[in-house]
Write an enzyme that holds these catalytic residues in place. Structure first.
Site, short mmCIF file in Angstrom:
data_model
loop_
_atom_site.label_atom_id
_atom_site.label_comp_id
_atom_site.label_asym_id
_atom_site.label_seq_id
_atom_site.Cartn_x
_atom_site.Cartn_y
_atom_site.Cartn_z
N SER A 180 1.65 -5.03 3.36
CA SER A 180 2.94 -5.13 3.42
C SER A 180 3.84 -6.15 2.77
CB SER A 180 3.01 -5.35 5.26
OG SER A 180 2.72 -6.64 5.92
N GLU A 235 0.28 -0.73 16.13
CA GLU A 235 -0.29 1.00 15.56
C GLU A 235 -1.33 0.76 16.55
OE1 GLU A 235 -4.11 2.11 12.70
OE2 GLU A 235 -2.54 0.58 11.92
N CYS A 258 0.16 -1.07 -0.02
CA CYS A 258 -0.11 0.38 -0.12
C CYS A 258 1.20 1.35 0.02
CB CYS A 258 -1.14 -0.16 1.59
SG CYS A 258 0.16 0.12 3.07
N CYS A 279 2.88 5.81 8.74
CA CYS A 279 2.11 6.10 8.06
C CYS A 279 0.79 7.41 7.59
CB CYS A 279 1.02 4.45 7.39
SG CYS A 279 -0.39 4.67 6.30
N ASN A 337 -3.24 -6.75 9.16
CA ASN A 337 -4.08 -6.84 7.31
C ASN A 337 -4.02 -8.00 7.07
OD1 ASN A 337 -3.20 -6.33 4.42
ND2 ASN A 337 -1.12 -5.45 5.97
N HIS A 359 3.75 2.05 10.89
CA HIS A 359 2.54 1.98 12.36
C HIS A 359 2.26 3.40 13.40
CE1 HIS A 359 4.26 -2.34 11.41
NE2 HIS A 359 2.91 -2.72 10.50
#
Length: 291
Positions: free
Chosen positions: A267, A128, A13, A98, A225, A76
């Site tokens: 990732s 995160e 991403c 991010c 994720n 994160h």
């Protein structure tokens, strides 16, 4: 010959690409001197190892740090007090958090300012979420992390609830949790902080998994994720497998298989997904030659 379909949004991403670009740039500028990342830069062991060979080392003990060293805040993010501590120690801090994660921090601060009790929908031990809790604390707010519907019991007495989500949260759980809170809270403010990349990858799986004989989810076993993509896939296709590398693929999985779907977590680098695709192609070719 079998058919392989790679999901359109598989792999890196924006936030992960950005963090890796920052790390590579900092490493080059440091002329061979070691650069540290506070925890794995991203949740993919193979890519972290590639970066280590380029001079970006994961910090496992702060005793290794010396004044003037360069440290990278991973994608994160980290709690603000930790960042301040690093700066006060005389370290060069490079922030690769991010931007979508930063948006969660800002949303939490805004909710606290507006007097809401903050519910963070996410994994309690995920870096995160730990970073986001740090921003909740800094803002002087009250709240908790909700990982399952059972956790919501602790919020039943609260009348004014603000909700945010870990950027990689499962959309289905997000909907269910928000719906549950809305049943008893008098006032609910929801800031949907699930990033587009997460939504796109989850939608790909909902679309692809039911249509293929076998589904492969590629990515780090430590990647939240990626694990969620795998969970969604399993609910739609019992022949779903989560692999980190092509070496983990077993021929036995492909008995009677003609169509294979492949996707990858946010990732997961393209080079690993491509190795998986090539390995699947080999296995399918072999099985069709044997027929």
């Amino acid at each position: 010959m079998g058919r392989i379909i790679v999901a359109p949004h598989a792999g890196f991403c924006f936030g992960v690409k950005r963090a890796i670009n920052i790390a590579e740039k900092v490493s080059k500028e440091n002329n061979g001197q070691k650069v540290w990342s506070i925890g794995p830069l991203i949740h993919n062991p193979q890519e972290v190892e590639r970066l280590r060979k380029e001079g970006v080392e994961v910090l496992d003990s702060e005793d290794k740090l010396s004044r003037g060293d360069t440290v990278i805040i991973r994608s994160h993010g980290i709690p603000p007090e930790k960042e301040q501590e690093l700066i006060e120690r005389g370290l060069k801090v490079v922030d690769a958090t991010c931007p979508y994660v930063k948006a969660v921090h800002q949303a939490v601060e805004r909710l606290v300012e507006e007097g809401y009790y903050v519910v963070i929908l996410g994994e309690k031990n995920h870096p995160e979420v730990i970073g986001t809790l740090g921003y909740l604390k800094k803002a002087g707010g009250d709240g908790l992390v909700v990982e399952s519907k059972e956790d919501l019991e602790k919020v039943r007495h609260v009348e004014k609830v603000g909700v945010v989500a870990q950027t990689t949260q499962n959309e289905q759980f997000f909907k269910e949790a928000v719906g549950e809170i809305a049943l008893w809270a008098k006032e609910v403010k929801v800031i949907n902080t699930i990033c587009n990349a997460t939504s796109e990858r989850q939608e790909d799986v909902y679309e692809l998994a039911p249509k293929v004989d076998l589904m492969l989810i590629v990515g780090g076993k430590n990647s939240g994720n990626t694990r969620r993509l795998y969970q969604i896939s399993c609910s739609l296709n019992l022949r779903s497998y989560h692999v980190e590398t092509a070496q983990e693929i077993e021929k036995e999985w492909f008995v009677g298989v003609e169509t294979v779907g492949i996707t990858a977590g946010a990732s997961t680098p393209d080079w690993i997904t491509e190795e998986v695709r090539r390995r699947v192609e080999e296995i399918l070719n072999e099985s069709f030659d044997d027929r």
